[in-house]
Design an enzyme around this catalytic site. Sequence first.
Site, PDB file in Angstrom:
ATOM      1  N   LYS A  52       0.662  -1.161   0.181  1.00  0.00           N
ATOM      2  CA  LYS A  52       0.100  -0.021  -0.282  1.00  0.00           C
ATOM      3  C   LYS A  52       1.098   0.840   0.338  1.00  0.00           C
ATOM      4  CE  LYS A  52      -4.023  -3.207   1.645  1.00  0.00           C
ATOM      5  NZ  LYS A  52      -4.863  -3.470   3.316  1.00  0.00           N
ATOM      6  N   GLN A  96      -4.686  -2.008   9.695  1.00  0.00           N
ATOM      7  CA  GLN A  96      -4.379  -3.544   9.143  1.00  0.00           C
ATOM      8  C   GLN A  96      -4.922  -4.104   9.965  1.00  0.00           C
ATOM      9  OE1 GLN A  96      -3.362  -3.888   5.258  1.00  0.00           O
ATOM     10  NE2 GLN A  96      -4.209  -5.573   5.769  1.00  0.00           N
ATOM     11  N   ASP A 119     -10.756   2.426   3.715  1.00  0.00           N
ATOM     12  CA  ASP A 119     -11.247   0.589   3.293  1.00  0.00           C
ATOM     13  C   ASP A 119     -13.078   0.272   2.961  1.00  0.00           C
ATOM     14  OD1 ASP A 119      -9.080  -0.689   2.911  1.00  0.00           O
ATOM     15  OD2 ASP A 119      -8.721  -0.725   5.052  1.00  0.00           O
TER      16      ASP A 119
END
Length: 291
Positions: A52, A96, A119
């Site tokens: 990322k 995460q 997200d």
Amino acid sequence: MELLDGRALSKQIKSEIAKEVDLLKATGKDIPHLAAILVGENPASESYVRNKVRSCEEVGFESTLIRKDESITEQELLEIVDRLNANDDVHGFIVQLPLPRHIDPIKVTLRIDPKKDVDGFHPNNFGKMAQGLDCFLPATPYGILLLLERAGIETNGKHIVVMGRSNIVGTPISILLSRKSNVGNATVSLTHSRTKNLTEFTKKADIIIAALGIPEFLKADMVKEGVVIVDVGINRVEDSSKKRGYRLVGDVDFEGVGAKASHITPVPGGVGPMTVTALMLNTLKAVKMVD
Ligand code: NDP
């Protein structure tokens, strides 16, 4: 069989994003800034976050990686989320997953400002997605939609079988594909561990989205000729012939199923890079929402 090459498509979309960033720079606008919080030292998470951050560099975004030891308390993590919510320099951020057992991921997700939830996990975004309203789509399902769209795979009127009903992949992609919209209008069967006679479903499917987390679960005798396969699974299996001691495989037996499929995503190089690219697109959307 045609490969649905997520790596190549990601490269193309990322170069489109980079052009938009150049334009933002040229007009004195904010440069998109993505932050990621990584807790602990889970090797798979480390690798996802690394990808990322690298993608941010490729498209010209700013990125910040906040690393915390596994011993961080839930309260301390929530305070970091609060600070990122309040920081106008950060347009979007992710926490995460998975988190250590003593931290409730739902509590953390609920604390993220939906306007920075790139997200797309916050129920505010999930609910909007389900109703077809403008929102951040969850990154993996968004990446799958882009892959199908750009590859010219018709979903309209097709029977799609989704295997796995997680909140981040199976359930949202089943909703998106059954919506009355472009890359939608499919008749979707959402299957899971309690589904009886799973093969009866998969054998009738025009398109299968496999997101179970079981290495090479879907075999050739479970699918029909000409099926389109999207393999979301990323599983590490021991392999002493590899220097790192493992190899990555999907939820689909690539050789066997690939021989019958019209299109199939490889693992790695299929849905994985598309997920990261979708995250970049969401971050670009976040900065535009501020302007
Ligand atoms: P989860 O582990 O959260 O869920 C797995 C799902 O599979 C559950 O719904 C479970 O059913 C179902 N399942 C388990 N066994 C069977 C079975 N025998 N038959 C049918 N369904 C079954 O999965 P995730 O969605 O988080 O992840 C799935 C895979 O995708 C993993 O390999 C993960 O690493 C990968 N992944 C890849 C991403 C990418 O970017 N490529 C992003 C996210 C995930 P039940 O609900 O009944 O337990």
